[in-house]
Design a protein around this motif. Structure first.
Motif, short mmCIF file in Angstrom:
data_model
loop_
_atom_site.label_atom_id
_atom_site.label_comp_id
_atom_site.label_asym_id
_atom_site.label_seq_id
_atom_site.Cartn_x
_atom_site.Cartn_y
_atom_site.Cartn_z
N ASN A 1 0.82 -1.21 0.00
CA ASN A 1 0.00 0.00 0.00
C ASN A 1 0.86 1.25 0.00
N ALA A 2 0.24 2.35 -0.40
CA ALA A 2 0.79 3.69 -0.22
C ALA A 2 -0.25 4.50 0.54
N HIS A 3 0.20 5.25 1.53
CA HIS A 3 -0.72 6.09 2.30
C HIS A 3 -0.15 7.50 2.40
N GLY A 4 -0.84 8.45 1.81
CA GLY A 4 -0.44 9.84 1.89
C GLY A 4 0.62 10.22 0.88
N LEU A 5 0.68 11.51 0.59
CA LEU A 5 1.68 12.07 -0.31
C LEU A 5 1.97 13.49 0.19
N SER A 6 3.05 13.62 0.97
CA SER A 6 3.34 14.90 1.60
C SER A 6 4.82 14.98 1.94
N PRO A 7 5.35 16.19 2.15
CA PRO A 7 6.73 16.30 2.62
C PRO A 7 6.91 15.50 3.91
N ILE A 8 8.08 14.91 4.08
CA ILE A 8 8.26 13.99 5.20
C ILE A 8 8.00 14.67 6.55
N GLN A 9 8.31 15.97 6.65
CA GLN A 9 8.09 16.66 7.93
C GLN A 9 6.61 16.80 8.27
N ASP A 10 5.76 16.65 7.27
CA ASP A 10 4.32 16.74 7.48
C ASP A 10 3.64 15.38 7.48
N GLY A 11 4.41 14.32 7.36
CA GLY A 11 3.84 12.98 7.24
C GLY A 11 3.17 12.49 8.51
N SER A 12 2.29 11.54 8.33
CA SER A 12 1.54 10.95 9.43
C SER A 12 2.23 9.66 9.89
N PRO A 13 2.58 9.56 11.19
CA PRO A 13 3.15 8.30 11.68
C PRO A 13 2.24 7.10 11.43
N GLN A 14 0.93 7.33 11.45
CA GLN A 14 0.00 6.23 11.18
C GLN A 14 0.14 5.76 9.73
N ASP A 15 0.30 6.71 8.80
CA ASP A 15 0.52 6.35 7.41
C ASP A 15 1.85 5.61 7.27
N TRP A 16 2.87 6.07 7.96
CA TRP A 16 4.17 5.40 7.90
C TRP A 16 4.06 3.96 8.36
N ASP A 17 3.34 3.77 9.46
CA ASP A 17 3.17 2.40 9.98
C ASP A 17 2.48 1.51 8.95
N MET A 18 1.44 2.03 8.30
CA MET A 18 0.72 1.24 7.30
C MET A 18 1.65 0.78 6.19
N MET A 19 2.51 1.68 5.73
CA MET A 19 3.39 1.35 4.61
C MET A 19 4.53 0.42 5.03
N ILE A 20 5.18 0.73 6.13
CA ILE A 20 6.29 -0.11 6.57
C ILE A 20 5.78 -1.50 6.98
N ASP A 21 4.68 -1.52 7.73
CA ASP A 21 4.15 -2.81 8.19
C ASP A 21 3.64 -3.65 7.03
N GLY A 22 2.97 -3.03 6.07
CA GLY A 22 2.41 -3.79 4.95
C GLY A 22 3.44 -4.17 3.91
N ASN A 23 4.25 -3.20 3.50
CA ASN A 23 5.16 -3.42 2.38
C ASN A 23 6.42 -4.19 2.77
N VAL A 24 6.85 -4.03 4.01
CA VAL A 24 8.11 -4.66 4.44
C VAL A 24 7.85 -5.84 5.38
N GLN A 25 7.25 -5.55 6.53
CA GLN A 25 7.01 -6.64 7.48
C GLN A 25 6.07 -7.68 6.90
N GLY A 26 5.04 -7.24 6.18
CA GLY A 26 4.10 -8.20 5.60
C GLY A 26 4.78 -9.14 4.64
N LEU A 27 5.64 -8.60 3.78
CA LEU A 27 6.39 -9.45 2.86
C LEU A 27 7.26 -10.44 3.62
N LEU A 28 7.92 -9.96 4.68
CA LEU A 28 8.77 -10.83 5.49
C LEU A 28 7.96 -11.93 6.17
#
Length: 250
Positions: free
Chosen positions: A88-115
Motif C-alpha cells: 500500500n501507499a498512504h499519503g503524499l506529503s513532505p516527510i516533515q508533514d507525514g503521518s506516523p499512522q501512514d508510515w506504519d501502514m506502509m512499513i508494516d504492509g510493504n516490508v514486514q508483511g512481505l517478510l
C-alpha cells in the motif's frame, strides 16, 4: 500435478490479475487477502478453471499469517510459487508533514508483511529444494521522489530483500524475482489519497497507464522461464513514462 501458487493481495489490482493469469496456466491457487467477499467471488469464478482455496488474513499480523498458512491441508502445503503482491501507499506529503499512522501502514504492509508471509513459506521451499518467490517492488524503490520518502523507502527495502533472498536461497534451488512496476492504474492512488477518487484519477490522466494485466504478464514470464533462467529484476514503465515521476501527458 500442477504447481501451487500462493498470492497475497489477491483481491484487487496486480494480485487479482496474477491469480487470473495463473488460473489460465492451470496452477492451483491459494488466494490471500483481507476482504472475504472478494476472495469468495474469485474462488467461485476461478474454480471453474483450476483448484482454488482462500486464506483471510492481514499480512501485517505475524500470528494471523502463521496460523493461516499452517492451517492449509496437507495437499496444499507444498507451495511452489509465492507472489508477494500485498502492499500500500498512504499519503503524499513532505516527510516533515507525514503521518506516523501512514508510515506504519506502509512499513508494516510493504516490508514486514512481505517478510512474514515469506517466513511462513520459505522453510518448506528449502526443505523441498525448489520454489520461486516473486516480490512486487516499484519504480519508487529505485528512484526516490519528493513527498513519497517513506513509501519509496519501503519499496527500496523490498529491492534489498529480493537481492538478499536471492543470495540466501539460490543454493536451495529457489528462484527470486523482483518486479518493479511504474504507473499502474489500480486502487493504489485511491488508497493513497484516502478515498479521493477524483484526485486519484488525475494521476492517470493524459496518458495510457499500465494495467494490472501487464504486470501479471511479466510475472507469468518469470515463473514459466526455463529452469536454468532466473529473471532477477524487471522494471516495467508505461509507454509515456520515462522515470518514476516523469510522465509525458497529452
Amino acid at each position: 500435478m500442477s504447481r501451487i501458487a500462493l498470492i497475497t493481495g489477491a483481491t484487487s489490482g496486480i494480485g487479482r490479475a496474477t491469480a487470473e493469469a495463473f488460473a489460465d496456466l492451470d496452477f492451483r491457487l491459494i488466494l490471500c487477502g483481507r476482504r472475504q467477499e472478494r476472495l469468495d467471488e474469485l474462488q467461485e469464478r476461478l474454480s471453474q478453471q483450476t483448484a482454488v482455496t482462500t486464506l483471510n488474513f492481514d499480512v501485517r499480523n505475524w500470528l494471523e499469517v502463521d496460523d493461516a498458512i499452517r492451517s492449509l491441508p496437507e495437499e496444499w502445503q507444498a507451495i511452489d510459487i509465492l507472489v508477494n503482491s500485498a502492499g500500500n501507499a498512504h499519503g503524499l506529503s513532505p516527510i516533515q508533514d507525514g503521518s506516523p499512522q501512514d508510515w506504519d501502514m506502509m512499513i508494516d504492509g510493504n516490508v514486514q508483511g512481505l517478510l512474514y508471509v515469506s517466513k511462513a513459506v520459505m522453510p518448506g521451499m528449502v526443505e523441498r529444494q525448489r520454489g520461486h518467490i516473486v516480490n512486487l517492488s516499484s519504480v519508487a524503490g529505485k528512484e526516490t521522489y519528493a513527498n513519497g520518502a517513506v513509501y519509496c523507502a519501503s519499496k527500496a527495502a523490498v529491492e534489498a530483500l529480493s537481492a538478499g533472498m536471492r543470495l540466501d536461497l539460490t543454493q536451495h534451488g529457489i528462484k527470486v524475482t523482483n518486479i518493479a512496476p511504474g504507473a499502474v492504474e489500480t486502487e493504489f492512488s485511491v488508497v493513497r489519497f484516502k478515498g479521493d477518487a477524483e484526485r486519484a484519477a488525475k494521476v492517470y490522466a493524459g496518458f495510457s497507464p499500465l494495467t494490472p494485466e501487464d504486470i501479471a504478464d511479466t510475472i507469468v514470464y518469470a515463473v514459466t522461464a526455463p529452469a536454468h533462467v532466473t529473471i532477477a529484476d524487471m522494471t516495467i514503465l508505461a509507454g509515456a513514462q520515462a522515470a518514476a515521476t516523469t510522465i509525458y501527458r497529452k
